[in-house]
Scaffold this active site. Structure first.
Site, PDB file in Angstrom:
ATOM      1  N   TYR A 147       0.839  -1.202   0.000  1.00 42.82           N
ATOM      2  CA  TYR A 147       0.000   0.000   0.000  1.00 42.82           C
ATOM      3  C   TYR A 147       0.873   1.252   0.000  1.00 42.82           C
ATOM      4  O   TYR A 147       0.653   2.193  -0.780  1.00 42.82           O
ATOM      5  CB  TYR A 147      -0.893   0.024   1.243  1.00 42.82           C
ATOM      6  N   ARG A 152       3.586  10.790  -9.007  1.00 47.48           N
ATOM      7  CA  ARG A 152       2.762  11.143 -10.174  1.00 47.48           C
ATOM      8  C   ARG A 152       1.952  12.418  -9.889  1.00 47.48           C
ATOM      9  O   ARG A 152       1.925  13.354 -10.688  1.00 47.48           O
ATOM     10  CB  ARG A 152       1.833   9.975 -10.508  1.00 47.48           C
ATOM     11  N   ASP A 190       2.100  16.406 -11.531  1.00 45.06           N
ATOM     12  CA  ASP A 190       0.955  17.229 -11.936  1.00 45.06           C
ATOM     13  C   ASP A 190       1.017  18.592 -11.268  1.00 45.06           C
ATOM     14  O   ASP A 190       0.761  19.627 -11.897  1.00 45.06           O
ATOM     15  CB  ASP A 190      -0.362  16.533 -11.555  1.00 45.06           C
ATOM     16  N   MET A 233       1.134  22.340 -12.907  1.00 47.35           N
ATOM     17  CA  MET A 233       0.162  23.416 -12.669  1.00 47.35           C
ATOM     18  C   MET A 233       0.864  24.700 -12.242  1.00 47.35           C
ATOM     19  O   MET A 233       0.566  25.783 -12.727  1.00 47.35           O
ATOM     20  CB  MET A 233      -0.830  22.985 -11.596  1.00 47.35           C
ATOM     21  N   PHE A 244      -5.397  19.252 -13.373  1.00 45.83           N
ATOM     22  CA  PHE A 244      -5.824  19.532 -11.993  1.00 45.83           C
ATOM     23  C   PHE A 244      -6.826  18.493 -11.502  1.00 45.83           C
ATOM     24  O   PHE A 244      -6.854  18.177 -10.313  1.00 45.83           O
ATOM     25  CB  PHE A 244      -6.303  20.976 -11.806  1.00 45.83           C
ATOM     26  N   ASN A 291      -2.602  -0.972   8.026  1.00 42.54           N
ATOM     27  CA  ASN A 291      -2.366  -2.385   7.783  1.00 42.54           C
ATOM     28  C   ASN A 291      -1.129  -2.869   8.502  1.00 42.54           C
ATOM     29  O   ASN A 291      -1.130  -3.928   9.122  1.00 42.54           O
ATOM     30  CB  ASN A 291      -2.191  -2.634   6.282  1.00 42.54           C
ATOM     31  N   ASP A 297      -2.888 -11.322  12.666  1.00 41.29           N
ATOM     32  CA  ASP A 297      -3.308 -10.788  11.370  1.00 41.29           C
ATOM     33  C   ASP A 297      -4.622 -10.048  11.550  1.00 41.29           C
ATOM     34  O   ASP A 297      -5.158  -9.994  12.654  1.00 41.29           O
ATOM     35  CB  ASP A 297      -3.459 -11.897  10.322  1.00 41.29           C
ATOM     36  N   ASN A 301      -8.331  -8.632   2.759  1.00 44.88           N
ATOM     37  CA  ASN A 301      -7.376  -7.536   2.850  1.00 44.88           C
ATOM     38  C   ASN A 301      -6.544  -7.444   1.581  1.00 44.88           C
ATOM     39  O   ASN A 301      -6.359  -6.364   1.015  1.00 44.88           O
ATOM     40  CB  ASN A 301      -6.476  -7.791   4.069  1.00 44.88           C
ATOM     41  N   SER A 352      -8.673  -6.096  -1.158  1.00 47.90           N
ATOM     42  CA  SER A 352      -8.810  -4.642  -1.027  1.00 47.90           C
ATOM     43  C   SER A 352      -7.634  -3.933  -1.666  1.00 47.90           C
ATOM     44  O   SER A 352      -7.804  -2.981  -2.429  1.00 47.90           O
ATOM     45  CB  SER A 352      -8.860  -4.245   0.446  1.00 47.90           C
ATOM     46  N   THR A 408      -7.639  -1.429  -5.020  1.00 48.78           N
ATOM     47  CA  THR A 408      -7.112  -0.061  -5.000  1.00 48.78           C
ATOM     48  C   THR A 408      -6.091   0.128  -6.117  1.00 48.78           C
ATOM     49  O   THR A 408      -6.105   1.138  -6.828  1.00 48.78           O
ATOM     50  CB  THR A 408      -6.457   0.233  -3.643  1.00 48.78           C
ATOM     51  N   THR A 461     -11.622   0.034  -0.627  1.00 50.05           N
ATOM     52  CA  THR A 461     -11.519   0.818   0.601  1.00 50.05           C
ATOM     53  C   THR A 461     -12.604   0.424   1.585  1.00 50.05           C
ATOM     54  O   THR A 461     -12.353   0.281   2.786  1.00 50.05           O
ATOM     55  CB  THR A 461     -11.636   2.314   0.264  1.00 50.05           C
ATOM     56  N   THR A 465     -11.710  -2.679   3.274  1.00 51.05           N
ATOM     57  CA  THR A 465     -10.690  -2.401   4.286  1.00 51.05           C
ATOM     58  C   THR A 465     -11.331  -1.881   5.560  1.00 51.05           C
ATOM     59  O   THR A 465     -10.964  -2.284   6.663  1.00 51.05           O
ATOM     60  CB  THR A 465      -9.693  -1.359   3.757  1.00 51.05           C
ATOM     61  N   THR A 493     -11.466  -6.170  13.006  1.00 48.18           N
ATOM     62  CA  THR A 493     -10.205  -6.515  13.649  1.00 48.18           C
ATOM     63  C   THR A 493     -10.070  -5.824  14.998  1.00 48.18           C
ATOM     64  O   THR A 493      -9.777  -6.456  16.020  1.00 48.18           O
ATOM     65  CB  THR A 493      -9.028  -6.093  12.750  1.00 48.18           C
ATOM     66  N   HIS A 549     -16.779  15.157   3.262  1.00 42.14           N
ATOM     67  CA  HIS A 549     -16.203  15.682   4.486  1.00 42.14           C
ATOM     68  C   HIS A 549     -15.725  14.593   5.433  1.00 42.14           C
ATOM     69  O   HIS A 549     -14.615  14.679   5.937  1.00 42.14           O
ATOM     70  CB  HIS A 549     -17.066  16.716   5.189  1.00 42.14           C
ATOM     71  N   GLU A 556     -14.534  11.949   4.539  1.00 42.26           N
ATOM     72  CA  GLU A 556     -13.300  11.487   3.906  1.00 42.26           C
ATOM     73  C   GLU A 556     -12.081  12.240   4.428  1.00 42.26           C
ATOM     74  O   GLU A 556     -11.021  11.660   4.656  1.00 42.26           O
ATOM     75  CB  GLU A 556     -13.425  11.648   2.384  1.00 42.26           C
ATOM     76  N   TYR A 593     -11.647  13.340   7.312  1.00 40.94           N
ATOM     77  CA  TYR A 593     -11.280  12.807   8.621  1.00 40.94           C
ATOM     78  C   TYR A 593     -10.823  11.361   8.540  1.00 40.94           C
ATOM     79  O   TYR A 593     -10.045  10.912   9.379  1.00 40.94           O
ATOM     80  CB  TYR A 593     -12.438  12.997   9.606  1.00 40.94           C
ATOM     81  N   SER A 599       0.519  10.876  17.550  1.00 40.58           N
ATOM     82  CA  SER A 599       0.436  10.520  18.960  1.00 40.58           C
ATOM     83  C   SER A 599       1.510   9.513  19.317  1.00 40.58           C
ATOM     84  O   SER A 599       2.183   9.633  20.351  1.00 40.58           O
ATOM     85  CB  SER A 599      -0.947   9.938  19.276  1.00 40.58           C
ATOM     86  N   SER A 610      -8.727  11.708  27.000  1.00 33.95           N
ATOM     87  CA  SER A 610      -9.300  12.839  26.260  1.00 33.95           C
ATOM     88  C   SER A 610      -8.990  12.697  24.773  1.00 33.95           C
ATOM     89  O   SER A 610      -9.786  13.090  23.927  1.00 33.95           O
ATOM     90  CB  SER A 610      -8.747  14.154  26.801  1.00 33.95           C
ATOM     91  N   THR A 624     -10.185  18.823  17.937  1.00 36.72           N
ATOM     92  CA  THR A 624      -8.881  18.908  17.292  1.00 36.72           C
ATOM     93  C   THR A 624      -7.936  19.754  18.135  1.00 36.72           C
ATOM     94  O   THR A 624      -6.754  19.423  18.300  1.00 36.72           O
ATOM     95  CB  THR A 624      -9.030  19.508  15.885  1.00 36.72           C
ATOM     96  N   LYS A 665      -6.590  17.811  20.991  1.00 41.69           N
ATOM     97  CA  LYS A 665      -5.476  16.964  20.580  1.00 41.69           C
ATOM     98  C   LYS A 665      -4.183  17.759  20.515  1.00 41.69           C
ATOM     99  O   LYS A 665      -3.127  17.298  20.965  1.00 41.69           O
ATOM    100  CB  LYS A 665      -5.778  16.345  19.210  1.00 41.69           C
ATOM    101  N   HIS A 691      -5.752  26.513   2.013  1.00 42.84           N
ATOM    102  CA  HIS A 691      -6.224  25.945   3.285  1.00 42.84           C
ATOM    103  C   HIS A 691      -6.200  24.427   3.262  1.00 42.84           C
ATOM    104  O   HIS A 691      -5.633  23.789   4.135  1.00 42.84           O
ATOM    105  CB  HIS A 691      -7.639  26.422   3.607  1.00 42.84           C
ATOM    106  N   PHE A 692      -6.807  23.824   2.241  1.00 41.41           N
ATOM    107  CA  PHE A 692      -6.889  22.363   2.348  1.00 41.41           C
ATOM    108  C   PHE A 692      -5.566  21.689   2.052  1.00 41.41           C
ATOM    109  O   PHE A 692      -5.307  20.597   2.560  1.00 41.41           O
ATOM    110  CB  PHE A 692      -8.088  21.778   1.581  1.00 41.41           C
ATOM    111  N   HIS A 693      -4.698  22.359   1.272  1.00 45.63           N
ATOM    112  CA  HIS A 693      -3.349  21.789   1.161  1.00 45.63           C
ATOM    113  C   HIS A 693      -2.611  21.904   2.493  1.00 45.63           C
ATOM    114  O   HIS A 693      -1.830  21.039   2.856  1.00 45.63           O
ATOM    115  CB  HIS A 693      -2.561  22.487   0.054  1.00 45.63           C
TER     116      HIS A 693
END
Lengths: 133, 223, 670
Positions: free
Chosen positions: C61, C71, C75, C79, C102, C123, C134, C141, C144, C148, C200, C203, C210, C283, C285, C287, C298, C314, C358, C361, C418-420
């Site tokens: 994986y 790859r 791209d 861009m 894009f 995994n 396992d 597994n 899966s 992918t 997915t 999985t 498991t 959304h 996704e 998380y 952690s 906590s 968040t 954390k 932001h999302f990057h």
């Protein structure tokens, strides 16, 4: 994870959905359970089909009644056919189910709510067409 | 490596255990802590989780139908199209099939080959009957120009009910394969577990159908 | 016979994709020839392709993820460089090609780089951390993984046969409908994602089962390492969210293939419903990706601070809270679509609320470091870099959660930045941290620290040089996905961002160098003890690389951080625990069923894209036959005899004893 004979023990006080208590399995009571579930399901189904077409009750209450009946019947299926119970050895199964129900609720109610607002605020199609002209 | 742990917090390795009680708390294993569950539990639970995901998928189609239930685009409505007696027959067949499947499970539990096979066959035949009625209904609708390409309402109807029908078809394929397997291999543990999963699957399809006949058909004619 | 497939599908007029395709194809061919000539094929088939060992699958994986990361990064370079050139000009990429780039960049990075990276780490580490042999369903597994890989293959195939979607990484209708996208691009997107999506989903099912059902004796829920908790939350989200994606893409497919009216602009379709449904998956996704990343940090921060994680409970509560709340925020992706003030307000508030766990954390990680003896090895550098970067990304996210602000910034480069900021700073940094952290566990030797640190510094500074300017031009009004522009004020910032991507490229070169250098110096970097970082959770108690069965005897867990206890005990008493009573171990047999199924799914997917209907049927029937054959096999497991288990474990004990003796000599003044 030894794969010998199908262990009837139930393993560590844990249960899997779809199985009633295997340790004290008796065909008679198992069949009785399914029959009871079938009877409840038939009654609920009949009532559903009846009130959908009846003029006897107050019309706006019909959708609510149908929804309640459907939920009741789903409950009957879960208890009598899928053997989901509230016993502690079923806790994991019930928790998973509760999570699933929560998600289903969020997706369906959320979508209906959001899309209802979107549609309300959408300009009617003929007006859009006029603007494009 | 694990036989002589006394459970005392080892000396000198506990500099800042802020917020955690002593770290080395030692208790006898409680329930659910007795190591890996038996395979039957694992398989059953895994399939249960899968079924929940399947139900979430159906809920997406239900949501789409709820949104598009008024999108007739000038075409026919549920009141014009739905044949409620037909739906009642479908419901009866699927419910009976579910019941037969339950009886097959009981027969399996008593290791009775004949009754298991008979009940599974009955399950399959009733399911097949359901499927044929559904295919017929779809064919009739399409023939009357009320196919899925007619309106958003019909698109969502065909997709939702068709998705359930596809599941029934897959179930029948599974059922046939499994009957052959029970016949050849008897009640091997793996076959037993598969049967358990099939039972879950078949009952879950009935649950979906309850939602479909209520929220698609009965709502469709009532609204 | 071949449906829509003709010679015209190969873009002879476009040199860039063709050249890239030719290079990739040549490289692939060279590798295959090398494998066959060197006689590695049986090894590869027996030990990797048909392997159902969770560690092997995890490694595969991660390998897939890294290749796809390169790859997707290419791209990204295209861009950034296109925008650097395309001021008052068309640049070097025609709009049609730029749109594909894009779209492919987003699709590949999310589905085939970030997801496999996260799932690969799950995994590899989760069964080890739970102290078991396992996952619940090993063959599933493997299936899966190969599904992918099939998806990744289809997306890359679109480079040379046909085209990819020009609709962005989510195929918004009506643009993605047949009327406006008549080509096969969207079809490639749909089937690649449907096939890999099934993988997915399986999985997710596998890992929920498991973690909830297969743990070492005594490994109660509140003794699991946080990474296992985050993997559980992520798997639950997969199980709950991926069916929504499957259903939504099925609706797009029905619209395109059978003339349904789900999202069309005619016939009563409702295109706004697509945004609603796709983000109900989209959304969660986010998380799914970032929760396991939190888990990695952690583990790393606790290990390299030499302290137990601050606020373990906590942390668990925050993880599960995010898991639930993440399903109540999806509308913030389309505030501007016009649901109105009340709806927007509810989702704006829930979006702000999700920042609270968040934040919990964040404080936990910082307090874990506080007072600890922090070792700044490469994984720890990535973690500290993450804390800083993710806080900036999270803050801009809270800003975007305010609907009026979102109306100004929607679809601007501010959003892109932001999302990057959260995905690179969160998921990718976690990937690199986890890679360096668990690499010695997987292969028995560490990665080179010098090159690792170089990679870190180049990557993080490159990241800031690229994305801070994008925040700025976003605030100045530049929208995303622009093939060219003529606003002079934007130009300097875009040039800075283009310079930044060169710096990031250096980071990537350092990463590759790190791998090469480390493999060549593996004897110097060897870790004999199995505990390369003075770890705390169970995976470090077995040898590196772990034997196929992970643990000769399942560990008996008596508290949190079980390995730390075992280790402390051994140091205190200066001896290892008594040798256990070795028994034979049953392990699942290898199976080619995953690979074969995936091969047939590749054919089916390709056939569906090109409307080659007979091949669709052949593929489906073949997949069914594969499953029946698999279901019919009699022997599922093989046995590792007790003597072999004992021999392997005694070797481990020898290494541990040597480590213990060496440690005693150091600590006792001579």
């Amino acid at each position: 994870m030894n794969d010998s004979a199908p262990d009837i023990s139930g393993g560590g006080g844990d249960m899997t959905p779809g199985v009633s208590d295997v340790a004290q399995f008796s065909p008679r009571s198992a069949i009785l359970g399914y029959a009871l579930g079938l009877a409840f399901a038939i009654i609920l189904t009949l009532v559903s089909f009846f009130i959908a077409n009846t003029q006897l009750i107050w019309q706006p209450s019909i959708p609510v009644a149908l929804a309640v009946l459907a939920i009741a019947q789903i409950g009957v299926h879960l208890v009598f056919f899928l053997h989901i119970t509230t016993s502690p050895d079923n806790a994991n199964n019930v928790l998973a189910l509760a999570f699933g129900v929560l998600i289903v609720f969020l997706i369906v109610v959320g979508s209906v709510w959001i899309m209802g607002h979107m549609n309300d605020r959408m300009m009617p199609m003929d007006q859009i067409m006029q603007m494009q002209r | 490596m694990s036989t002589t742990i006394l459970g005392l917090p080892p000396a000198g390795i506990d500099p800042y255990r802020v917020g955690r009680m002593g770290g080395g708390r030692s208790e006898p294993p409680r329930r659910h802590e007795t190591g890996p569950a038996p395979k039957r539990i694992v398989v059953g639970y895994g399939f249960w989780i899968f079924l929940l995901s399947d139900i979430v998928m159906f809920s997406t189609f239900f949501a789409a139908h709820a949104v598009l239930r008024g999108a007739f685009a000038g075409g026919p409505t549920g009141r014009d199209l739905f044949n409620i007696p037909n739906v009642a027959v479908e419901t009866a067949l699927l419910l009976a099939s579910s019941f037969a499947c339950g009886l097959a499970a009981v027969a399996m539990e008593t290791r009775n080959m004949l009754w298991t096979q008979v009940m599974l066959l009955l399950t399959g035949l009733l399911g097949l009957g359901f499927l044929l009625i559904e295919v017929n209904e779809f064919a009739t609708l399409v023939a009357h120009g009320a196919g899925p390409d007619r309106s958003g309402f019909l698109s969502s109807f065909f997709a939702l009910v068709g998705c359930h029908g596809l599941h029934v078809t897959a179930g029948l394929l599974w059922l046939g394969t499994m009957m052959a397997q029970i016949f050849v291999k008897g009640f091997a543990p793996r076959v037993y577990r598969r049967m358990l999963c099939f039972n879950l699957f078949w009952h879950a399809l009935d649950i979906i159908w309850v939602a479909i006949f209520t929220f698609v058909y009965l709502y469709g004619v009532a609204a | 016979m071949l449906g829509k497939l003709t010679w015209a599908a190969i873009p002879f007029d476009q040199p860039i994709p063709l050249l890239a395709g030719a290079i990739v194809f040549a490289a692939l061919l060279a590798v295959i020839v090398w494998i066959i000539v060197k006689g590695h094929l049986p090894y590869l088939w027996n030990e990797w392709i048909t392997s159902v060992d969770h560690k092997r699958i995890g490694v595969m994986y991660v390998l897939l993820a890294l290749v796809m990361l390169v790859r997707g990064f290419i791209d990204a370079i295209m861009m950034r460089s296109q925008q650097a050139f395309a001021f008052h000009s068309q640049g070097y990429l025609p709009a049609e090609h730029f749109d594909q780039i894009f779209s492919a960049h987003g699709t590949i990075m999310i589905f085939f780089a970030a997801m496999p990276l996260v799932i690969g780490m799950m995994n590899f580490a989760v069964p080890l951390q739970l102290g078991v042999r396992d996952v619940a369903f090993p063959t599933l597994n493997s299936t899966s993984f190969w599904l992918t890989a099939t998806g990744a293959l289809l997306v890359n195939l679109s480079l040379v046969i046909g085209e990819f979607a020009k609709t962005g990484w989510l195929p918004y209708p009506p643009l993605s409908e047949l009327t406006y996208s008549p080509g096969v691009g969207v079809d490639y997107y749909i089937w690649a994602l449907q096939i890999s999506g099934v993988g997915t989903l399986l999985t997710g099912v596998n890992f929920v089962t498991t973690i909830l059902k297969i743990r070492a004796p005594g490994m109660g829920y509140l003794r699991m390492p946080v990474f296992c908790w985050t993997a559980l939350a992520s798997s639950l989200l997969i199980v709950a969210a991926f069916p929504v994606l499957t259903a939504t893409l099925a609706m797009v497919a029905l619209d395109r293939y059978l003339g349904f009216h789900f999202f069309t602009d005619t016939g009563g379709g409702n295109m706004m419903m697509f945004m609603n449904l796709i983000w109900a998956w989209g959304h969660p996704e986010v998380y799914i990706l970032v929760l396991p990343a939190f888990g990695v940090f952690s583990e790393v921060i606790s290990t390299f601070s030499g302290k137990p994680l601050f606020g373990y409970r906590s942390m668990v509560i925050a993880t599960m809270a995010i898991c639930i709340v993440s399903f109540t925020v999806w509308l913030h992706h389309f505030f501007t679509m016009g649901a109105g003030g009340d709806v927007n307000a509810v989702f704006g508030i829930s979006t702000s609320i999700i920042a609270v766990p968040t934040g919990v954390k964040m404080y936990n990680w910082i307090f874990t470091m506080y007072g600890g003896r922090v070792r700044y090895a490469t994984p720890m550098l990535w973690s500290v870099g993450f804390i800083v970067t993710f806080i900036i990304g999270g803050m801009t996210g809270v800003l975007l959660a305010v609907p009026p602000a979102d109306f100004m910034l929607h679809n601007s480069l501010f959003l892109v930045a932001h999302f990057h900021n959260v995905i690179i700073g969160g998921v990718l940094f976690a990937g690199f941290a986890g890679l360096t952290y668990w690499f010695p566990k997987a292969f028995g030797f560490r990665l080179d620290e010098t090159w690792g640190k170089r990679a870190f510094w180049f990557s993080i500074s490159g990241f800031y040089i690229v994305f801070i300017p994008l925040y700025v031009v976003g605030l100045m009004g530049m929208t995303r996905r622009m093939q060219h522009y003529d606003v002079a004020e934007w130009r300097p910032w875009i040039l800075i961002a283009a310079f930044g991507i060169i710096v990031m490229f250096c980071g990537m070169v350092c990463q590759i160098t790190q791998l090469v250098v480390s493999i060549r110096m593996r004897h110097e970097l060897r870790d004999e003890t199995g505990d390369a970082w003075d770890g705390r959770s169970l995976e470090w108690s077995t040898s590196s690389p772990p034997p196929a069965f992970n643990y000769a005897v399942l560990p008996d867990v008596r508290g949190e951080e079980p390995y730390w206890q075992i280790k402390g005990r051994a140091i205190e008493t200066q001896q290892l625990p008594d040798e256990p009573d070795y028994r034979a171990i049953e392990m699942p047999r290898n199976s080619p069923v995953g690979f074969i199924t995936a091969v047939f799914c590749t054919f089916t997917g390709f056939a569906l894209i090109w409307h080659i209907w007979w091949l669709v049927i052949v593929g489906l029937v073949a997949a069914y036959v594969t499953f029946v054959v698999f279901a019919w096999r009699n022997v599922e497991e093989f046995e590792i005899p007790a003597a072999e288990v004992a021999a392997i474990d005694r070797e481990r004990r020898l290494a541990r004893q040597a480590w213990l003796d060496a440690r005693a000599q150091v600590s006792e003044p001579a």
